[in-house]
Design a protein around this motif. Structure first.
Motif, PDB file in Angstrom:
ATOM      1  N   ASP A  73       0.812  -1.231  -0.035  1.00 42.71           N
ATOM      2  CA  ASP A  73      -0.185   0.051   0.075  1.00 42.71           C
ATOM      3  C   ASP A  73       0.627   1.259   0.089  1.00 42.71           C
ATOM      4  O   ASP A  73       0.227   2.334  -0.051  1.00 42.71           O
ATOM      5  N   PHE A  74       2.120   1.285  -0.418  1.00 45.30           N
ATOM      6  CA  PHE A  74       2.977   2.353  -0.380  1.00 45.30           C
ATOM      7  C   PHE A  74       2.386   3.407  -1.357  1.00 45.30           C
ATOM      8  O   PHE A  74       2.558   4.588  -0.897  1.00 45.30           O
ATOM      9  N   ALA A  75       2.154   3.158  -2.517  1.00 44.14           N
ATOM     10  CA  ALA A  75       1.336   3.913  -3.207  1.00 44.14           C
ATOM     11  C   ALA A  75      -0.024   4.487  -2.973  1.00 44.14           C
ATOM     12  O   ALA A  75      -0.533   5.751  -3.013  1.00 44.14           O
ATOM     13  N   VAL A  76      -0.768   3.481  -2.648  1.00 43.69           N
ATOM     14  CA  VAL A  76      -2.321   3.723  -2.369  1.00 43.69           C
ATOM     15  C   VAL A  76      -2.236   4.387  -0.934  1.00 43.69           C
ATOM     16  O   VAL A  76      -3.362   5.329  -0.774  1.00 43.69           O
ATOM     17  N   ALA A  77      -1.570   4.273   0.067  1.00 43.09           N
ATOM     18  CA  ALA A  77      -1.758   5.212   1.290  1.00 43.09           C
ATOM     19  C   ALA A  77      -1.733   6.440   1.196  1.00 43.09           C
ATOM     20  O   ALA A  77      -2.209   7.263   1.817  1.00 43.09           O
ATOM     21  N   ALA A  82     -11.324   9.002  -0.630  1.00 39.22           N
ATOM     22  CA  ALA A  82     -12.387   8.307  -1.695  1.00 39.22           C
ATOM     23  C   ALA A  82     -11.708   7.365  -2.290  1.00 39.22           C
ATOM     24  O   ALA A  82     -12.065   6.556  -2.808  1.00 39.22           O
ATOM     25  N   VAL A  83     -10.435   7.776  -2.965  1.00 38.67           N
ATOM     26  CA  VAL A  83      -9.819   6.746  -3.933  1.00 38.67           C
ATOM     27  C   VAL A  83      -9.341   5.641  -3.295  1.00 38.67           C
ATOM     28  O   VAL A  83      -9.732   4.514  -3.837  1.00 38.67           O
ATOM     29  N   LYS A  84      -8.897   5.582  -2.079  1.00 44.67           N
ATOM     30  CA  LYS A  84      -8.569   4.686  -1.146  1.00 44.67           C
ATOM     31  C   LYS A  84      -9.800   3.501  -1.161  1.00 44.67           C
ATOM     32  O   LYS A  84      -9.758   2.337  -1.100  1.00 44.67           O
ATOM     33  N   HIS A  85     -10.993   4.240  -0.953  1.00 45.28           N
ATOM     34  CA  HIS A  85     -12.341   3.689  -0.820  1.00 45.28           C
ATOM     35  C   HIS A  85     -12.421   2.666  -2.016  1.00 45.28           C
ATOM     36  O   HIS A  85     -12.952   1.393  -1.844  1.00 45.28           O
ATOM     37  N   TRP A  86     -12.522   3.401  -3.136  1.00 43.39           N
ATOM     38  CA  TRP A  86     -12.802   2.561  -4.382  1.00 43.39           C
ATOM     39  C   TRP A  86     -11.647   1.449  -4.759  1.00 43.39           C
ATOM     40  O   TRP A  86     -12.143   0.689  -5.399  1.00 43.39           O
ATOM     41  N   ILE A  87     -10.504   1.672  -4.485  1.00 46.04           N
ATOM     42  CA  ILE A  87      -9.595   0.817  -4.910  1.00 46.04           C
ATOM     43  C   ILE A  87      -9.809  -0.409  -3.779  1.00 46.04           C
ATOM     44  O   ILE A  87      -9.380  -1.694  -4.349  1.00 46.04           O
ATOM     45  N   GLY A  88     -10.210  -0.068  -2.629  1.00 46.73           N
ATOM     46  CA  GLY A  88     -10.462  -1.322  -1.751  1.00 46.73           C
ATOM     47  C   GLY A  88     -11.640  -2.193  -2.292  1.00 46.73           C
ATOM     48  O   GLY A  88     -11.510  -3.359  -2.300  1.00 46.73           O
ATOM     49  N   VAL A  89     -12.680  -1.534  -2.679  1.00 46.07           N
ATOM     50  CA  VAL A  89     -13.735  -2.103  -3.369  1.00 46.07           C
ATOM     51  C   VAL A  89     -13.286  -2.890  -4.586  1.00 46.07           C
ATOM     52  O   VAL A  89     -13.691  -4.154  -4.949  1.00 46.07           O
ATOM     53  N   LEU A  90     -12.552  -2.346  -5.495  1.00 49.95           N
ATOM     54  CA  LEU A  90     -11.999  -2.820  -6.690  1.00 49.95           C
ATOM     55  C   LEU A  90     -11.130  -4.300  -6.279  1.00 49.95           C
ATOM     56  O   LEU A  90     -11.311  -5.386  -6.714  1.00 49.95           O
ATOM     57  N   MET A  91     -10.381  -4.016  -5.141  1.00 49.95           N
ATOM     58  CA  MET A  91      -9.533  -5.253  -4.767  1.00 49.95           C
ATOM     59  C   MET A  91     -10.386  -6.461  -4.298  1.00 49.95           C
ATOM     60  O   MET A  91     -10.127  -7.666  -4.531  1.00 49.95           O
ATOM     61  N   GLN A  92     -11.396  -6.132  -3.152  1.00 51.13           N
ATOM     62  CA  GLN A  92     -12.450  -7.199  -3.053  1.00 51.13           C
ATOM     63  C   GLN A  92     -13.192  -7.821  -4.224  1.00 51.13           C
ATOM     64  O   GLN A  92     -13.372  -9.074  -4.086  1.00 51.13           O
ATOM     65  N   LEU A  93     -13.129  -7.177  -5.293  1.00 48.45           N
ATOM     66  CA  LEU A  93     -13.983  -7.667  -6.340  1.00 48.45           C
ATOM     67  C   LEU A  93     -12.971  -8.571  -7.138  1.00 48.45           C
ATOM     68  O   LEU A  93     -13.497  -9.638  -7.493  1.00 48.45           O
ATOM     69  N   VAL A  94     -11.662  -8.314  -7.088  1.00 44.64           N
ATOM     70  CA  VAL A  94     -10.927  -9.135  -7.788  1.00 44.64           C
ATOM     71  C   VAL A  94     -10.605 -10.410  -7.177  1.00 44.64           C
ATOM     72  O   VAL A  94     -10.636 -11.298  -7.539  1.00 44.64           O
ATOM     73  N   ILE A  95     -10.601 -10.066  -5.685  1.00 44.69           N
ATOM     74  CA  ILE A  95     -10.387 -11.482  -4.707  1.00 44.69           C
ATOM     75  C   ILE A  95     -11.626 -12.306  -4.994  1.00 44.69           C
ATOM     76  O   ILE A  95     -11.360 -13.571  -5.125  1.00 44.69           O
ATOM     77  N   LEU A  96     -12.934 -11.720  -4.907  1.00 52.10           N
ATOM     78  CA  LEU A  96     -14.031 -12.508  -5.165  1.00 52.10           C
ATOM     79  C   LEU A  96     -14.103 -13.055  -6.652  1.00 52.10           C
ATOM     80  O   LEU A  96     -14.542 -14.634  -6.371  1.00 52.10           O
ATOM     81  N   ALA A  97     -13.658 -12.647  -7.657  1.00 52.44           N
ATOM     82  CA  ALA A  97     -13.481 -13.370  -8.780  1.00 52.44           C
ATOM     83  C   ALA A  97     -12.536 -14.249  -8.850  1.00 52.44           C
ATOM     84  O   ALA A  97     -12.648 -15.531  -9.469  1.00 52.44           O
ATOM     85  N   PHE A  98     -11.452 -14.135  -8.379  1.00 55.96           N
ATOM     86  CA  PHE A  98     -10.502 -15.244  -8.163  1.00 55.96           C
ATOM     87  C   PHE A  98     -10.729 -16.570  -7.473  1.00 55.96           C
ATOM     88  O   PHE A  98     -10.773 -17.450  -7.718  1.00 55.96           O
ATOM     89  N   ALA A  99     -11.434 -16.266  -6.317  1.00 56.77           N
ATOM     90  CA  ALA A  99     -11.871 -17.207  -5.443  1.00 56.77           C
ATOM     91  C   ALA A  99     -12.795 -17.838  -5.907  1.00 56.77           C
ATOM     92  O   ALA A  99     -12.951 -19.191  -5.828  1.00 56.77           O
ATOM     93  N   GLU A 156     -15.537  -0.316   7.275  1.00 55.68           N
ATOM     94  CA  GLU A 156     -14.160  -0.639   7.132  1.00 55.68           C
ATOM     95  C   GLU A 156     -13.440   0.274   6.248  1.00 55.68           C
ATOM     96  O   GLU A 156     -13.997   0.569   5.476  1.00 55.68           O
ATOM     97  N   SER A 157     -12.210   0.376   6.495  1.00 55.92           N
ATOM     98  CA  SER A 157     -11.379   0.993   5.485  1.00 55.92           C
ATOM     99  C   SER A 157     -11.016   0.380   4.002  1.00 55.92           C
ATOM    100  O   SER A 157     -11.173  -0.947   4.019  1.00 55.92           O
ATOM    101  N   GLY A 158     -10.960   1.144   3.112  1.00 53.77           N
ATOM    102  CA  GLY A 158     -10.612   0.557   1.803  1.00 53.77           C
ATOM    103  C   GLY A 158      -9.582  -0.333   1.707  1.00 53.77           C
ATOM    104  O   GLY A 158      -9.326  -1.291   1.067  1.00 53.77           O
ATOM    105  N   ILE A 159      -8.356   0.138   2.553  1.00 51.87           N
ATOM    106  CA  ILE A 159      -7.169  -0.694   2.418  1.00 51.87           C
ATOM    107  C   ILE A 159      -7.090  -1.340   3.678  1.00 51.87           C
ATOM    108  O   ILE A 159      -7.358  -0.735   4.970  1.00 51.87           O
ATOM    109  N   ALA A 160      -6.279  -2.403   3.822  1.00 53.61           N
ATOM    110  CA  ALA A 160      -6.604  -3.182   5.005  1.00 53.61           C
ATOM    111  C   ALA A 160      -5.572  -2.586   6.018  1.00 53.61           C
ATOM    112  O   ALA A 160      -5.601  -3.077   7.315  1.00 53.61           O
ATOM    113  N   ALA A 161      -4.469  -1.694   5.795  1.00 54.27           N
ATOM    114  CA  ALA A 161      -3.676  -1.118   6.719  1.00 54.27           C
ATOM    115  C   ALA A 161      -4.381  -0.563   7.659  1.00 54.27           C
ATOM    116  O   ALA A 161      -3.866  -0.030   8.790  1.00 54.27           O
ATOM    117  N   ASP A 162      -5.411   0.243   7.181  1.00 51.60           N
ATOM    118  CA  ASP A 162      -6.092   1.294   8.098  1.00 51.60           C
ATOM    119  C   ASP A 162      -6.984   0.737   8.633  1.00 51.60           C
ATOM    120  O   ASP A 162      -7.639   1.310   9.739  1.00 51.60           O
TER     121      ASP A 162
END
Length: 168
Positions: A73-77, A82-99, A156-162
């Protein structure tokens, strides 16, 4: 849904502890028979291999539930919330598709293909051992949907570090 997640977290944590304990006993037996008895056990090495695979898959599902997976998360942090929020949503959707595609669907297909194959060292067929893929996939899908809903509701925050760690 929080109650279901907490119960699943506790069950999964204990299941991983039991798998690890059985793995330790199995590997200890393997070393004992090889070094002390000078007659290596034929089944213990194969059992250890599959216990390790199951432990890795179910342990990763548990980590997904805690949002403890690796997240660079060095770049996302540095981005706005608002951008972190939507990146978090996107990442969860990618994980959902992969799983869903790889673990659940692909795991089901490989289990079905291997159902009639027998193991040489253990009295079970390979299909039973491959069922860890779709089962852990379903667990990861559940946890991903749980966190996706929490992110969308801004619980929850969009990124897990938060994110605040869950307490069992």
């Amino acid at each position: 849904m929080n109650k279901i997640k907490r119960g699943l977290d506790t069950t999964l944590a204990w299941f991983c502890v039991v798998l690890f304990a059985v793995l330790v006993v199995d590997v200890t037996w393997q070393v004992f028979t090889r070094v002390v008895l000078n007659d290596p056990s034929g089944w213990s090495e194969e059992l250890a291999k599959y216990l390790f695979i199951w432990l890795g898959l179910f342990g990763s599902a548990f980590v997904f539930g805690e949002r403890g997976h690796i997240f660079v998360d060095f770049a996302v942090a540095k981005l706005p919330d608002a951008v972190k929020h939507w990146i978090g949503v996107l990442m969860q959707l990618v994980i959902l598709a992969f799983a869903s595609l790889v673990l659940v669907y692909g795991g089901y297909k490989i289990s079905a293909l291997a159902w009639d194959q027998n193991l040489t060292g253990l009295p079970v067929n390979v299909g039973w051992l491959y069922t860890a893929l779709p089962i852990s996939g379903v667990l990861i899908v559940f946890y991903t949907v749980y966190h996706l809903v929490a992110i969308l509701r801004r619980a929850e925050s969009g990124i897990a570090a938060d994110a605040e760690p869950d307490v069992l």
